[in-house]
Design a protein around this motif. Structure first.
Motif, PDB file in Angstrom:
ATOM      1  N   LEU A  80       0.829  -1.207   0.000  1.00 31.64           N
ATOM      2  CA  LEU A  80       0.000   0.000   0.000  1.00 31.64           C
ATOM      3  C   LEU A  80       0.861   1.253   0.000  1.00 31.64           C
ATOM      4  O   LEU A  80       0.549   2.240  -0.681  1.00 31.64           O
ATOM      5  CB  LEU A  80      -0.932  -0.014   1.218  1.00 31.64           C
ATOM      6  N   ILE A  81       1.962   1.237   0.752  1.00 31.76           N
ATOM      7  CA  ILE A  81       2.867   2.388   0.764  1.00 31.76           C
ATOM      8  C   ILE A  81       3.463   2.596  -0.620  1.00 31.76           C
ATOM      9  O   ILE A  81       3.520   3.722  -1.129  1.00 31.76           O
ATOM     10  CB  ILE A  81       3.989   2.194   1.810  1.00 31.76           C
ATOM     11  N   ASN A  82       3.893   1.521  -1.259  1.00 28.70           N
ATOM     12  CA  ASN A  82       4.454   1.630  -2.608  1.00 28.70           C
ATOM     13  C   ASN A  82       3.414   2.091  -3.610  1.00 28.70           C
ATOM     14  O   ASN A  82       3.749   2.634  -4.666  1.00 28.70           O
ATOM     15  CB  ASN A  82       5.055   0.290  -3.045  1.00 28.70           C
ATOM     16  N   GLY A  83       2.148   1.858  -3.275  1.00 25.85           N
ATOM     17  CA  GLY A  83       1.062   2.351  -4.115  1.00 25.85           C
ATOM     18  C   GLY A  83       0.656   3.765  -3.770  1.00 25.85           C
ATOM     19  O   GLY A  83      -0.416   4.222  -4.133  1.00 25.85           O
ATOM     20  N   GLU A  84       1.508   4.454  -3.006  1.00 21.01           N
ATOM     21  CA  GLU A  84       1.378   5.882  -2.719  1.00 21.01           C
ATOM     22  C   GLU A  84       0.352   6.208  -1.639  1.00 21.01           C
ATOM     23  O   GLU A  84      -0.199   7.290  -1.594  1.00 21.01           O
ATOM     24  CB  GLU A  84       1.112   6.690  -3.996  1.00 21.01           C
ATOM     25  N   VAL A  85       0.128   5.259  -0.735  1.00 20.97           N
ATOM     26  CA  VAL A  85      -0.627   5.579   0.474  1.00 20.97           C
ATOM     27  C   VAL A  85       0.374   6.032   1.531  1.00 20.97           C
ATOM     28  O   VAL A  85       1.432   5.424   1.688  1.00 20.97           O
ATOM     29  CB  VAL A  85      -1.390   4.339   0.988  1.00 20.97           C
ATOM     30  N   SER A  86       0.060   7.092   2.255  1.00 20.22           N
ATOM     31  CA  SER A  86       0.925   7.534   3.347  1.00 20.22           C
ATOM     32  C   SER A  86       1.101   6.395   4.341  1.00 20.22           C
ATOM     33  O   SER A  86       0.163   5.688   4.673  1.00 20.22           O
ATOM     34  CB  SER A  86       0.299   8.736   4.053  1.00 20.22           C
ATOM     35  N   LYS A  87       2.345   6.218   4.815  1.00 18.73           N
ATOM     36  CA  LYS A  87       2.602   5.111   5.752  1.00 18.73           C
ATOM     37  C   LYS A  87       1.838   5.262   7.056  1.00 18.73           C
ATOM     38  O   LYS A  87       1.664   4.307   7.803  1.00 18.73           O
ATOM     39  CB  LYS A  87       4.102   4.992   6.031  1.00 18.73           C
ATOM     40  N   ASN A  88       1.376   6.476   7.351  1.00 21.29           N
ATOM     41  CA  ASN A  88       0.615   6.695   8.576  1.00 21.29           C
ATOM     42  C   ASN A  88      -0.886   6.740   8.329  1.00 21.29           C
ATOM     43  O   ASN A  88      -1.662   7.035   9.228  1.00 21.29           O
ATOM     44  CB  ASN A  88       1.086   7.988   9.243  1.00 21.29           C
ATOM     45  N   GLN A  89      -1.301   6.473   7.089  1.00 14.93           N
ATOM     46  CA  GLN A  89      -2.723   6.489   6.761  1.00 14.93           C
ATOM     47  C   GLN A  89      -3.198   5.109   6.314  1.00 14.93           C
ATOM     48  O   GLN A  89      -4.293   4.954   5.798  1.00 14.93           O
ATOM     49  CB  GLN A  89      -2.969   7.520   5.646  1.00 14.93           C
ATOM     50  N   ILE A  90      -2.362   4.107   6.546  1.00 12.38           N
ATOM     51  CA  ILE A  90      -2.682   2.760   6.080  1.00 12.38           C
ATOM     52  C   ILE A  90      -3.816   2.154   6.907  1.00 12.38           C
ATOM     53  O   ILE A  90      -3.774   2.159   8.129  1.00 12.38           O
ATOM     54  CB  ILE A  90      -1.449   1.843   6.166  1.00 12.38           C
ATOM     55  N   LYS A  91      -4.813   1.649   6.195  1.00 14.34           N
ATOM     56  CA  LYS A  91      -5.871   0.858   6.827  1.00 14.34           C
ATOM     57  C   LYS A  91      -5.969  -0.453   6.043  1.00 14.34           C
ATOM     58  O   LYS A  91      -6.057  -0.429   4.817  1.00 14.34           O
ATOM     59  CB  LYS A  91      -7.213   1.591   6.770  1.00 14.34           C
ATOM     60  N   ILE A  92      -5.941  -1.555   6.747  1.00 13.92           N
ATOM     61  CA  ILE A  92      -6.107  -2.844   6.080  1.00 13.92           C
ATOM     62  C   ILE A  92      -7.551  -2.961   5.615  1.00 13.92           C
ATOM     63  O   ILE A  92      -8.478  -2.854   6.421  1.00 13.92           O
ATOM     64  CB  ILE A  92      -5.754  -4.006   7.027  1.00 13.92           C
ATOM     65  N   PRO A  93      -7.783  -3.173   4.314  1.00  9.44           N
ATOM     66  CA  PRO A  93      -9.169  -3.364   3.854  1.00  9.44           C
ATOM     67  C   PRO A  93      -9.724  -4.665   4.408  1.00  9.44           C
ATOM     68  O   PRO A  93      -9.047  -5.692   4.412  1.00  9.44           O
ATOM     69  CB  PRO A  93      -9.038  -3.409   2.326  1.00  9.44           C
ATOM     70  N   ARG A  94     -10.955  -4.618   4.885  1.00  9.69           N
ATOM     71  CA  ARG A  94     -11.565  -5.812   5.473  1.00  9.69           C
ATOM     72  C   ARG A  94     -12.231  -6.692   4.427  1.00  9.69           C
ATOM     73  O   ARG A  94     -12.571  -7.844   4.701  1.00  9.69           O
ATOM     74  CB  ARG A  94     -12.584  -5.407   6.537  1.00  9.69           C
ATOM     75  N   VAL A  95     -12.432  -6.150   3.239  1.00 10.08           N
ATOM     76  CA  VAL A  95     -12.935  -6.929   2.111  1.00 10.08           C
ATOM     77  C   VAL A  95     -12.029  -6.610   0.928  1.00 10.08           C
ATOM     78  O   VAL A  95     -11.833  -5.442   0.594  1.00 10.08           O
ATOM     79  CB  VAL A  95     -14.397  -6.574   1.770  1.00 10.08           C
ATOM     80  N   VAL A  96     -11.452  -7.622   0.289  1.00 10.99           N
ATOM     81  CA  VAL A  96     -10.430  -7.373  -0.735  1.00 10.99           C
ATOM     82  C   VAL A  96     -10.939  -7.627  -2.155  1.00 10.99           C
ATOM     83  O   VAL A  96     -10.175  -7.982  -3.046  1.00 10.99           O
ATOM     84  CB  VAL A  96      -9.137  -8.183  -0.461  1.00 10.99           C
ATOM     85  N   VAL A  97     -12.218  -7.422  -2.379  1.00 11.07           N
ATOM     86  CA  VAL A  97     -12.763  -7.544  -3.735  1.00 11.07           C
ATOM     87  C   VAL A  97     -12.124  -6.478  -4.625  1.00 11.07           C
ATOM     88  O   VAL A  97     -12.042  -5.310  -4.259  1.00 11.07           O
ATOM     89  CB  VAL A  97     -14.293  -7.360  -3.719  1.00 11.07           C
ATOM     90  N   GLY A  98     -11.643  -6.893  -5.796  1.00 12.24           N
ATOM     91  CA  GLY A  98     -11.072  -5.954  -6.746  1.00 12.24           C
ATOM     92  C   GLY A  98      -9.658  -5.512  -6.424  1.00 12.24           C
ATOM     93  O   GLY A  98      -9.102  -4.650  -7.100  1.00 12.24           O
ATOM     94  N   LYS A  99      -9.052  -6.088  -5.392  1.00 14.99           N
ATOM     95  CA  LYS A  99      -7.698  -5.689  -4.992  1.00 14.99           C
ATOM     96  C   LYS A  99      -6.739  -6.834  -5.323  1.00 14.99           C
ATOM     97  O   LYS A  99      -6.280  -7.575  -4.450  1.00 14.99           O
ATOM     98  CB  LYS A  99      -7.679  -5.337  -3.505  1.00 14.99           C
ATOM     99  N   GLU A 100      -6.461  -6.952  -6.620  1.00 15.11           N
ATOM    100  CA  GLU A 100      -5.734  -8.121  -7.105  1.00 15.11           C
ATOM    101  C   GLU A 100      -4.323  -8.222  -6.535  1.00 15.11           C
ATOM    102  O   GLU A 100      -3.831  -9.322  -6.267  1.00 15.11           O
ATOM    103  CB  GLU A 100      -5.690  -8.106  -8.638  1.00 15.11           C
ATOM    104  N   LYS A 101      -3.645  -7.093  -6.350  1.00 16.99           N
ATOM    105  CA  LYS A 101      -2.275  -7.141  -5.819  1.00 16.99           C
ATOM    106  C   LYS A 101      -2.264  -7.648  -4.383  1.00 16.99           C
ATOM    107  O   LYS A 101      -1.391  -8.427  -3.992  1.00 16.99           O
ATOM    108  CB  LYS A 101      -1.626  -5.759  -5.904  1.00 16.99           C
ATOM    109  N   ILE A 102      -3.245  -7.209  -3.589  1.00 13.03           N
ATOM    110  CA  ILE A 102      -3.339  -7.694  -2.212  1.00 13.03           C
ATOM    111  C   ILE A 102      -3.682  -9.186  -2.201  1.00 13.03           C
ATOM    112  O   ILE A 102      -3.114  -9.968  -1.437  1.00 13.03           O
ATOM    113  CB  ILE A 102      -4.378  -6.891  -1.411  1.00 13.03           C
ATOM    114  N   ILE A 103      -4.607  -9.593  -3.066  1.00 14.15           N
ATOM    115  CA  ILE A 103      -4.990 -11.008  -3.146  1.00 14.15           C
ATOM    116  C   ILE A 103      -3.790 -11.871  -3.507  1.00 14.15           C
ATOM    117  O   ILE A 103      -3.590 -12.963  -2.961  1.00 14.15           O
ATOM    118  CB  ILE A 103      -6.146 -11.197  -4.156  1.00 14.15           C
ATOM    119  N   THR A 104      -2.935 -11.365  -4.403  1.00 13.83           N
ATOM    120  CA  THR A 104      -1.720 -12.102  -4.782  1.00 13.83           C
ATOM    121  C   THR A 104      -0.811 -12.300  -3.576  1.00 13.83           C
ATOM    122  O   THR A 104      -0.290 -13.399  -3.348  1.00 13.83           O
ATOM    123  CB  THR A 104      -0.960 -11.347  -5.890  1.00 13.83           C
TER     124      THR A 104
END
Length: 539
Positions: A507-531
């Protein structure tokens, strides 16, 4: 500031209507203002009649034009920066932020929050610095040269001159992008401050991660404090290393103290290394409550103050209570409308104003802000739990799009979190984190729960049965779907250690601030996370 806030909360409808008219008149000469004739909108009723309820997709073309540098599109103000959302409910959104939209809520964040914390903890207050987990990293710029960063990064940038008086970390630490390295450096400078007063982080999960870094690197941190230089093994830019080393000096006495405490283990470590530590300031409650016990392990149940309820789109509530997670809606930051729960799925729902809510009622928030969003469905669902003067006091429940809904059972984040917490408590398991996925590859469908725990556990079937039982109790509609065999029993998949750290880095590499990270509780459509999840399954 406190007096003005109390005055505003006595007549929130009047204050809030005034904000709406002010926003519309200010932006009447914009593209959007011309389309909807802002000049001739003089009441809330006019506004509701003329302007449709919107979501982010409505604004994408307008925001693309603003990003290229076009003026007077959605707002007459200059765009100071675009804040990007954490992306938990889909692709990241670029939310325009103007000087006005930043300054109005900042008075609450800068003054009122500190006042409430001081009032609660004044007997222990020592006026010393705190540890602030924040960053001021601009990820990139738009075609028109406008910075893109997180909302928190923009806010920290605005108070840069006073940072050394408030926080232990030099500004160079807040510019380090690597999350673990930044946490290490935050700890290094905070550990040198024996009289640390507080620890602040955007989300409680970030504070838990900080203590995990402390546990992992305790020996190295002690060595650095003893020698007064940053370890060469830390992956750090050489220029940054030189600047940071100038702030350090050898402190063998402090290093020896820390060594003694670390040898005792890390349960309750916070108060042992910082005896004056008074509270943790961070967002908790709702789906973040899974991290409460993890933090309590390190802090020995130190008070956690969840001070503010805010999104990139606007600052919504402030918590005057300190010891409970409840937010008074702020009447003068944005204009509010609310959709009743029974109308959530209506195409053109009726909306209520701030003075028309009922205690115990559940609502979705719609807001109109100073930076160009009008009648915007935030997607947040809240419950009115009390009143502060005449203004509703609310509890955040869940994000509307973070739900599992395979057979109209509408399992929310709140349901999932309650079931997960009950399951791990019943089975005496230490949870690291979790996420879910609706599996329609079989019939009937089922939930897949990806679970990272700190213990070795072989009996997935026991986990599945316990989770199924607790979710049936948390969400009666899910329970009915299971009884009628519309859903089959959920499947729990255990993950290797550090899986969720890998997701955070992604998520950080995808340009989310490291202090704004929230783990998605449903990963539909999030292919990189699913991988990442699939690559880290325990076989």
């Amino acid at each position: 500031m406190e007096g003005k806030f109390k005055k505003y909360t006595k007549n929130p409808r009047k204050v809030n209507e005034r904000i709406l008219i002010k926003i519309l008149k200010k932006n009447s000469n914009t593209v959007i203002g011309d389309i909807y004739d802002f000049r001739n909108i003089n009441t809330v009723e006019d506004f509701k009649e003329k302007f449709p309820i919107t979501d982010y997709s409505y604004y994408e073309n307008y925001i693309e034009r603003m990003a290229r540098g076009e003026k007077n599109i959605l707002t007459s103000d200059e765009v100071e920066y675009f804040s990007h959302t954490s992306g938990t409910t889909g692709k990241q959104k670029l939310i325009p932020t103007t000087t006005t939209s930043r300054r109005i809520p900042s008075k609450y964040m800068a003054f009122l929050i500190n006042r409430y914390a001081f009032n609660e903890f004044k007997k222990q207050w020592n006026y010393e610095k705190g540890l602030m987990l924040a960053d001021i990293t601009n990820t990139n710029y738009t075609e028109g040269g406008i910075p893109i960063c997180s909302a928190t990064s923009g806010g920290i940038n605005a108070i840069e001159p006073i940072l050394p008086y408030l926080y232990t970390s030099p500004i160079e630490v807040m510019k380090v992008k690597d999350k673990e390295v930044a946490s290490y450096l935050h700890l290094l400078f905070a550990l040198k401050e024996r009289s640390l007063l507080f620890i602040n982080g955007v989300f409680i999960s970030n504070v838990v991660d900080l203590f995990r870094v402390l546990e992992k690197y305790s020996l190295q941190l002690v060595r650095d404090i003893k020698r007064g230089v940053i370890s060469r093994s830390l992956n750090l830019n050489e220029d940054v290393r030189k600047k940071l080393n100038k702030y350090l000096s050898p402190d063998a006495y402090r290093a020896d103290d820390l060594t003694l405490e670390f040898k005792k283990g890390f349960k309750g470590i916070a108060k042992r290394v910082w005896p004056n530590l008074t509270y943790i300031g961070t967002v908790t409650g709702a789906n973040f409550s899974i991290y409460d016990e993890m933090l309590n392990y390190y802090t020995d149940n130190l008070p956690v103050y969840s001070p503010i309820y805010a999104a990139s789109e606007g600052t919504i509530g402030i918590n005057p209570y300190v010891k409970k997670v409840e937010y008074v809606i702020i009447p003068d930051t944005v204009f509010y409308e609310f959709i009743e729960q029974k109308d959530f799925n209506c195409q053109n729902p009726r909306t209520l104003c701030i003075d028309e809510l009922s205690q115990g009622g559940v609502y979705e928030i719609i807001l109109t802000n100073y930076s160009g969003l009008y009648r915007y469905r935030l997607g947040d669902v809240v419950k009115v739990v009390d009143y502060f003067n005449s203004t509703p006091s609310i509890e955040f429940l869940y994000r509307k799009n973070q739900a599992l809904n395979m057979v109209s059972e509408k399992t929310t984040e709140e349901h999932l979190t309650n079931a997960i917490l009950k399951m791990v408590d019943n089975l005496k398991i230490k949870l690291i984190d979790y996420t879910t996925y609706p599996d329609n590859s079989i019939s009937p469908g089922r939930y897949i729960i990806y679970l990272e725990i700190s213990d070795e556990y072989k009996e997935n079937s026991i986990l599945e049965a316990e989770f199924d039982k607790e979710l049936s109790l948390a969400n009666l509609a899910y329970g009915r779907a299971r009884q009628s065999k519309k859903l089959r029993r959920p499947k729990i998949i255990l993950l290797k250690r550090n899986t969720f750290n890998k997701i955070k880095e992604l998520l950080i590499n995808g340009e989310v601030s490291k202090n704004q990270i929230k783990i998605p509780r449903v990963v539909v459509g999030k292919e990189k996370i699913i991988t990442v999840l699939k690559e880290n399954i325990i076989k």
